[in-house]
Design an enzyme around this catalytic site. Structure first.
Site, PDB file in Angstrom:
ATOM      1  N   ASP A  82       0.843  -1.196   0.000  1.00  0.00           N
ATOM      2  CA  ASP A  82       0.000   0.000   0.000  1.00  0.00           C
ATOM      3  C   ASP A  82       0.881   1.250   0.000  1.00  0.00           C
ATOM      4  O   ASP A  82       1.847   1.337   0.757  1.00  0.00           O
ATOM      5  CB  ASP A  82      -0.886  -0.024   1.249  1.00  0.00           C
ATOM      6  CG  ASP A  82      -1.917   1.082   1.283  1.00  0.00           C
ATOM      7  OD1 ASP A  82      -2.351   1.525   0.205  1.00  0.00           O
ATOM      8  OD2 ASP A  82      -2.310   1.482   2.393  1.00  0.00           O
ATOM      9  N   HIS A  83       0.581   2.193  -0.855  1.00  0.00           N
ATOM     10  CA  HIS A  83       1.261   3.500  -0.889  1.00  0.00           C
ATOM     11  C   HIS A  83       2.777   3.421  -0.975  1.00  0.00           C
ATOM     12  O   HIS A  83       3.495   3.995  -0.149  1.00  0.00           O
ATOM     13  CB  HIS A  83       0.855   4.354   0.317  1.00  0.00           C
ATOM     14  CG  HIS A  83      -0.523   4.916   0.214  1.00  0.00           C
ATOM     15  ND1 HIS A  83      -0.854   5.901  -0.681  1.00  0.00           N
ATOM     16  CD2 HIS A  83      -1.659   4.592   0.880  1.00  0.00           C
ATOM     17  CE1 HIS A  83      -2.149   6.177  -0.551  1.00  0.00           C
ATOM     18  NE2 HIS A  83      -2.650   5.392   0.375  1.00  0.00           N
ATOM     19  N   GLY A 206      -9.372   5.143   2.108  1.00  0.00           N
ATOM     20  CA  GLY A 206     -10.111   5.807   3.176  1.00  0.00           C
ATOM     21  C   GLY A 206     -11.465   5.187   3.434  1.00  0.00           C
ATOM     22  O   GLY A 206     -12.424   5.887   3.776  1.00  0.00           O
ATOM     23  N   ASN A 227      -9.876   0.267   0.658  1.00  0.00           N
ATOM     24  CA  ASN A 227      -8.858   0.184   1.708  1.00  0.00           C
ATOM     25  C   ASN A 227      -9.430   0.515   3.081  1.00  0.00           C
ATOM     26  O   ASN A 227     -10.126   1.526   3.252  1.00  0.00           O
ATOM     27  CB  ASN A 227      -7.711   1.153   1.404  1.00  0.00           C
ATOM     28  CG  ASN A 227      -6.867   0.700   0.232  1.00  0.00           C
ATOM     29  OD1 ASN A 227      -7.222  -0.210  -0.510  1.00  0.00           O
ATOM     30  ND2 ASN A 227      -5.733   1.340   0.073  1.00  0.00           N
TER      31      ASN A 227
END
Length: 281
Positions: A82-83, A206, A227
């Site tokens: 993630d990210h 979010g 997410n």
């Protein structure tokens, strides 16, 4: 079963017409709580971790921890980065055994984001791993990073971005926010417009603060992945906090962590069922 490739998981999600939660883990207890809930619901899911949380254990340990538990599961699970803010994040995750990754170039301008994302896609291609990218800036707090940017995804850029980068999932900004400190306000007209031009499945970040009834609607707009992080972390921390408040001399760490694990399980289980309109019997 072994960890499944992200492409395979996306195919299963589409075939079953469900929305996959993408639940962020940090440690062993959170991981087991998530995976127990996934197995009980039987709904295919991403379990994911951001580079900011990798520091606690490392990429290889995360892969070992998740894959060991998944081996004895019947429900398909993919391990997702993630990210990833750097290309090196993507390289390390894939080499360690992650089966899906995200490269986050949302802080760059359009052309820089394309070039940045394309590097990740080219690297992942040799491993047969799907890449999630982000177009548009999402407001809110992501771990220790606070973003005040709220630049919604421009539908006119979507097709060009996907085609030029070759990304396989697209995280979009449509009024969703990171964390629980800001109120999400989903623009479904914008989401519909993006879906009409996007060649790939969409991702919503979010998810913790988005009402269930809104999440239910998203499957109509090719949203394959949502997410969830803040809900789980709060659940874990509150459980440990309650244990301390109930007994400030508590020294049974196993007891405290087992309750925290159970709390994560309950949160994830409820979230998966509510996201997919499944009534628990």
């Amino acid at each position: 079963m072994p960890l499944v490739n992200g492409f395979t998981l996306l195919d299963i999600i589409k075939e079953r017409k469900v929305i996959a939660g993408a639940f962020n883990t940090t440690n062993l207890e959170t991981t087991i709580g998530i995976l127990q809930a996934v197995e009980k619901t039987g709904i295919p899911t991403f379990i994911q971790v951001a580079p900011t949380n990798i520091t606690l254990a490392g990429y290889e340990y995360l892969v070992d921890m998740v894959s060991r538990y998944a081996e004895n599961m019947d429900t398909p699970v993919a391990l997702h980065l993630d990210h990833g803010k750097k290309i090196d994040d993507v390289r390390k995750a894939i080499r360690a055994g992650f089966t899906s990754v995200m490269i986050d170039g949302a802080a760059f301008d359009f052309e820089e984001n394309i070039a940045f994302t394309k590097q990740a896609v080219e690297f992942a291609k040799s491993y047969g791993i799907p890449v999630e990218a982000e177009l548009g800036a999402i407001l809110g707090k992501e771990d220790d990073h606070v973003s005040e940017a709220d630049a919604k995804t421009d539908p006119q850029q979507v097709r060009e971005f996907v085609e030029r980068t070759g990304c396989h999932m697209l995280a979009v900004s449509v009024g969703n926010v990171h964390g629980l400190e800001d109120e999400p306000n989903i623009d479904f007209d914008l989401l519909k417009e993006i879906n009409e031009v996007s060649p790939v499945p969409l991702v919503i970040h979010g998810g913790s603060g988005i009402p269930d009834e809104h999440i239910h609607q998203m499957v109509e707009y090719n949203v394959a992945k949502i997410n969830i992080a803040s809900d789980l972390r709060q659940s874990f921390i509150r459980s440990v906090g309650r244990a301390y408040e109930e007994n400030r001399n508590e020294a049974n760490l196993i007891k405290v962590l087992q309750k925290a694990e159970d709390s994560v399980f309950e949160t994830v289980h409820e979230k998966i069922l509510s996201m997919n309109s499944v009534v628990q019997k």
